[in-house]
Enzyme design. Structure first.
Site, PDB file in Angstrom:
ATOM      1  N   HIS A 192      95.082  50.681   3.002  1.00  0.00           N
ATOM      2  CA  HIS A 192      95.704  51.409   4.031  1.00  0.00           C
ATOM      3  C   HIS A 192      97.239  51.309   3.348  1.00  0.00           C
ATOM      4  O   HIS A 192      97.975  52.223   3.193  1.00  0.00           O
ATOM      5  CB  HIS A 192      95.781  50.888   5.322  1.00  0.00           C
ATOM      6  CG  HIS A 192      96.673  51.679   6.094  1.00  0.00           C
ATOM      7  ND1 HIS A 192      97.811  51.677   6.405  1.00  0.00           N
ATOM      8  CD2 HIS A 192      96.161  52.529   7.208  1.00  0.00           C
ATOM      9  CE1 HIS A 192      98.507  52.478   7.158  1.00  0.00           C
ATOM     10  NE2 HIS A 192      97.552  53.110   7.588  1.00  0.00           N
ATOM     11  N   HIS A 203     100.892  53.784   0.255  1.00  0.00           N
ATOM     12  CA  HIS A 203      99.670  54.075   1.170  1.00  0.00           C
ATOM     13  C   HIS A 203      98.448  54.724   0.231  1.00  0.00           C
ATOM     14  O   HIS A 203      98.750  55.939   0.452  1.00  0.00           O
ATOM     15  CB  HIS A 203      99.927  54.479   2.492  1.00  0.00           C
ATOM     16  CG  HIS A 203     100.717  53.574   3.234  1.00  0.00           C
ATOM     17  ND1 HIS A 203     102.078  53.753   2.881  1.00  0.00           N
ATOM     18  CD2 HIS A 203     100.612  52.781   4.410  1.00  0.00           C
ATOM     19  CE1 HIS A 203     102.963  53.154   3.866  1.00  0.00           C
ATOM     20  NE2 HIS A 203     101.900  52.494   4.643  1.00  0.00           N
TER      21      HIS A 203
END
Length: 717
Positions: free
Chosen positions: A302, A55
């Site tokens: 993300h 991430h």
């Protein structure tokens, strides 16, 4: 500026240029500060890119938030990351783990955990290059005990925030218990960096509500509000006014409008330090994937690598050479150590000198602190353990446990805990003189109190207990066994972190009777036994409870679930049956045939052991040799030698009956495929206890019949 609702809004002055998407130059940072922040970002980008997993977006957006905290405020010595009075930094947004690993690497945090490879850095550049790979200290999510500097295992959202509340409670309790007017040994703060997902999880709300009630002014949550989750913009699911919610909890709320402005962040942290009557939430507006030309503020930033070309363009935006990977510019590590490192080392050395003086003035208190930090028991802690006389009427194991726990707690000042609004029912209230209630000093108790009141907040209770344990205290928590379902995430993490947390679960079976299936546990015992690293104990009478506590208190490397009855159980006559000390082995022969050559084995736990004994006596009258085995802990039994296990469960005896008022799942490991289980494979019944037990076959007649059938089947084979 303060809004009419009480939120402090920290904004740029009107004359200052506000950073926007078209002009993202940083404001109010020195060139070296900026270099450090961008190093945090690019290390995260490169690690995720190489791993093709991870991430990157949150580290890119939140890097200035963490940098400002660590460089300007955090009390932490990289030379001694286990210093007791250090500030705690919890990365509740555990998916942003590369931000923490980059901080640990650039700050030069030393390796101290058992899994670290000898002396040196907790995180080496090679670890970062092998992010999410076997053997690296840079695991996918932060793992306590794996990497020095990781204060708690995080990843399941909300667990970090709730655990931080336990750490804050621990600091308040230790300060109230051990500080003296001239010696402030404990005065650290607890910071948790969290995100939109943490704010959505219910456990965070439970924990925040309790923290506000307790007025934990040493607690600061930094909410990295980037408005993006895995499915996209949070507008699709999360539109509440978080500031208003936390104001209603009794928190100080501060809003920082730009995560890239160190001056604004500094003002936000200073407001926290100047707030002495409540916890603080700092809401920081940030951009996930900051600097990425096409992925900033998108869900794509993300949970996946940026891609090689996007990474190059992002680095160019930062003023980086786009063709370099894992580049640490000259002066960056030195800058971290000059400020963060120097400040922490100086504070730690000063503290150690103060503690040396304290030790001479208050040797008994200093010894307690030492033992607490080493997870050692006080001398003579078990000298006060009671012995219960044989009694046909007996008492519930929850009641016996309450007596034992109170006796231990008087000898062990750092045994602290409470229940989820069920202390009267679980018998877990410490009622000796001066135990007191843990409350804010301006309420009915004090921070010196040993009884925590969690309210109806089981999940937060579990995570808070983890935070207490991570701080050196010996915590216990309590509720009904059926409500372990609300606590499972926190219980799993305590097992993963090998924390000696004590969980007390009462009302352990269908013997609750009239409360009915919603409150009668069935599958919970099996599910707890299935959890790696968890020890489950279900004692059969008051003296087995004593021995269970004797075992529990000596455990330092795993959590324990103590499962107890609501109803009274006969206290067994140990002149007729084997001593309860066999509990330490997990299972033991309680009653045997005269020649120690039984025809059938009767295995039971908890309240069903007495039924097995009654069946044993009935079978004896019928000239049938049986053996009764009390099996309070499968996990402890599995730790014994094969010789011992075979002495209790002789392999040649295949006629076996297990009796437990819970799911039959798993019992085949002890009775074999052909054995018999008197258990439950359905939900319970609302009726008086005796009616319920008879309905499901928990009586002597059924056990005797099952034993005879087993003997017939196995003889015929």
């Amino acid at each position: 500026m303060e809004r009419s609702d009480g939120v402090h809004c920290i904004k740029k002055h009107q004359t200052e240029e506000v950073a926007c998407r078209s002009d993202q130059t940083m404001t109010n940072t020195t060139q070296l500060d900026q270099l450090c922040i961008n190093t945090l970002r690019t290390l995260s980008i490169d690690a995720v890119q190489k791993a093709q997993s991870g991430h990157p977006g949150t580290p890119m957006g939140a890097a200035p938030i963490a940098y400002c905290l660590w460089q300007r405020f955090l009390r932490y010595d990289p030379e001694n990351p286990n210093w007791p009075n250090r500030d705690r930094f919890v990365l509740s947004s555990g998916h942003a783990s590369m931000l923490l690993y980059s901080l640990l690497f650039l700050s030069g945090v030393k390796a101290t955990s058992q899994s670290d490879d000898g002396d040196g850095l907790a995180v080496k550049l090679d670890d970062i290059k092998h992010f999410r790979q076997a053997g690296s200290h840079c695991t996918g999510h932060p793992e306590y005990g794996r990497t020095s500097g990781v204060e708690t295992t995080t990843g399941p959202l909300g667990q970090g925030t709730a655990t931080s509340v336990g750490m804050a409670i621990a600091e308040r309790w230790m300060a109230a218990s051990y500080n003296r007017s001239e010696h402030h040994l404990f005065e650290h703060n607890v910071y948790a960096l969290c995100g939109d997902g943490d704010m959505m999880e219910g456990i965070s709300s439970e924990a925040a509500s309790l923290a506000g009630h307790l007025k934990l002014a040493n607690l600061c949550w930094i909410y990295d509000q980037n408005h993006v989750s895995i499915e996209g913009s949070t507008r699709i699911s999360f539109t509440e006014d978080v500031a208003a919610r936390f104001l209603s909890y009794g928190w100080q709320v501060t809003h920082v409008e730009d995560a890239n402005d160190l001056d604004l962040l500094t003002r936000g942290y200073n407001i926290f330090l100047d707030t002495h009557d409540r916890p603080t939430l700092i809401i920081v507006q940030s951009h996930i994937g900051y600097g990425s030309p096409t992925k900033q503020d998108s869900k794509e930033a993300h949970g996946e690598a940026l891609g090689a070309e996007e990474a190059r363009l992002t680095k160019a935006f930062y003023g980086w050479n786009p063709d370099t990977q894992f580049h640490v510019p000259d002066g960056v590590a030195e800058h971290f150590r000059k400020h963060f490192g120097y400040r922490g080392t100086r504070l730690r050395i000063t503290w150690e000198a103060q503690f040396s003086t304290y030790r001479k003035q208050y040797p008994e208190l200093a010894e307690q602190i030492d033992r607490m930090q080493r997870r050692e028991l006080p001398e003579g802690w078990d000298s006060v353990l009671p012995t219960f006389p044989a009694d046909a009427k007996g008492l519930s194991t929850r009641e016996a446990s309450g007596k034992v726990m109170n006796a231990i707690a008087e000898k062990m000042p750092w045994l602290i805990g409470g229940a989820a609004d069920l202390a009267p029912s679980t018998k877990t209230y410490l009622n000796f003189a001066h135990a007191g209630d843990f409350q804010s000093p301006n309420s009915t108790g004090s921070y010196h109190g040993r009884n925590l009141h969690y309210g109806v907040r089981e999940h937060a209770m579990g995570a808070i207990s983890n935070g207490l344990s991570l701080s050196g205290l010996r915590p216990y928590s309590a509720s009904f066994l059926v409500f372990t379902d609300y606590c499972r995430g926190a219980l799993r993490l305590s097992a993963m972190m090998k924390l000696p947390v004590i969980s007390i679960w009462t009302h352990d079976s269908i013997n609750l009777g009239e409360d009915g299936p919603t409150h009668q546990p069935v599958e919970q015992l099996a599910s707890l036994r299935a959890m790696p690293g968890m020890i489950v104990l279900r004692p059969a009478d008051a003296n087995e409870v004593v021995e269970a506590w004797r075992v529990i208190m000596q455990i330092t490397d795993c959590p324990v679930c103590l499962v107890l009855s609501r109803q009274a159980l006969a206290t067994l006559d140990r002149t007729c049956y084997a001593p309860a000390s066999g509990v330490a082995h997990g299972a033991y022969v309680l009653a045997d045939s005269p020649d120690h050559k039984p025809d059938v084995l009767l295995l039971g736990t908890g309240s069903e052991v007495a039924l097995c004994l009654s069946a044993y006596e009935q079978l004896k009258k019928e000239k049938i040799n049986a053996r009764v085995i009390s099996l309070p802990s499968w996990e402890l039994f599995e730790k014994q030698s094969q010789v011992y296990q075979d002495s209790v469960l002789p392999p040649q005896i295949s006629a076996r009956v297990a009796v437990e008022a819970a799911s039959s799942f798993g019992w085949e490991r002890y009775i074999g495929i052909g054995g018999s289980v008197i258990g439950l494979d359905c939900y319970g019944l609302s009726a008086p206890m005796e009616t319920v037990a008879k309905h499901f076959g928990f009586d002597v007649a059924h056990i005797v019949a099952a034993a005879k059938k087993q003997m017939t089947c196995h003889v015929s084979r």
